[in-house]
Design a protein around this motif. Structure first.
Motif: not given
Length: 299
Positions: A25-34, A59-63
């Motif tokens: 439950x206390x696991x941290x959120x992780x960054x996602x890539x659009x 196709x360019x990654x957005x963070x």
């Protein structure tokens, strides 16, 4: 000794099994890539923490932290994940404030900041639990659960034909679902909901809620809305004809507002001896320069 060791092992396993859910439950959120799925016209991306702008491309990654900037003819289609799509119109500055995978919900947490311009947003799957999708403008904060809606900031700056003069500070048109709206300028004011087929016009502190008019949407938003209707098999022939006619009317109105380019002045050169008196000579090609003589070396 063996019995004591076994008891310690069993005790450790019991404690671990009790604490394990809390650890998860206390696991941290992780960054996602659009990802950018389509680009047209002048469109740039300023990466998080930087000042340099890069040309946007398919196709360019957005963070998280990236800013997308479109020019007067630019448009960008962006997938934040499988269920969240953003179509960015011309003259827009949009920052991805938060884009993470949530440890408590599959929908994740997404927050966008629209500084100026216009976007059409489609959240295909209803969010639940800890999931969140918000878009912030200088005058409003909008929370979404699952819907399709169009937002613009200062719509009359640039091209009045886009919104038709509605909402000097901002505009929200909900095509599907519900959007919860609150004012960051007045935290004590109660939040309220704008439901499907309603629009919100923001003129200073005066906000007006009224029935949705598709006249308030620019061509790119109408085209994308028609595409969604077709994908969901909701587009009838009558609706298609109406939308196509409205899109063409909008494009014609925008084209009429564009300034007509001024032709370059014609240069008339002095009269030559062979020309008729009182008339100048317009050369058919640019005059050539006579080269200067080169000095020969003295022996």
């Amino acid at each position: 000794m063996k019995v004591k060791s076994l008891k310690l092992t069993l005790s450790f396993m019991l404690i671990f099994s009790i604490l394990w859910p809390a650890v998860v439950t206390e696991a941290k959120d992780s960054v996602k890539v659009g990802k950018i799925t389509a680009v047209s016209g002048k469109s740039e991306v300023k990466k998080s923490g930087g000042t340099k702008k890069f040309n946007a491309f398919k196709g360019m990654a957005i963070t998280q932290g990236d800013t997308i900037i479109t020019g007067s003819d630019g448009q960008v289609n962006l997938d934040l994940d499988a269920n969240k799509e953003v179509t960015i119109g011309a003259g827009t500055t949009l920052t991805i404030s938060q884009l993470v995978e949530s440890a408590k919900a599959l929908g994740g947490k997404t927050s966008l900041k629209l500084q100026n311009g216009q976007v059409l947003i489609k959240v295909k799957k209803k969010l639940d639990g800890d999931s969140r999708f918000e878009i912030e403008t200088p005058t409003a904060i909008m929370g979404v659960m699952g819907t399709e809606f169009f937002v613009s900031v200062n719509p009359n700056q640039g091209n009045p034909a886009l919104i038709g003069g509605l909402g000097n500070n901002g505009y929200l048109g909900v095509l599907e679902g519900t959007v919860r709206v609150a004012s960051p300028l007045n935290p004590n004011a109660n939040a309220f909901s704008i439901t499907a087929s309603q629009q919100l016009l923001m003129n200073g502190q005066q906000w007006n809620r009224e029935p949705l008019s598709l006249e308030g949407l620019p061509p790119f938003a109408l085209e994308q809305h028609m595409k969604y209707l077709q994908e969901e098999q909701k587009l009838t022939e009558v609706m298609k004809n109406q939308l196509e006619r409205l899109i063409q009317q909008k494009k014609d109105a925008m084209a009429a507002l564009k300034p007509t380019p001024t032709p370059a002045p014609q240069i008339i050169y002095p009269v030559s001896p062979s020309a008729s008196p009182g008339k100048g000579v317009v050369p058919t090609s640019a005059p050539t320069l006579t080269p200067e003589p080169t000095a020969s070396p003295t022996p």
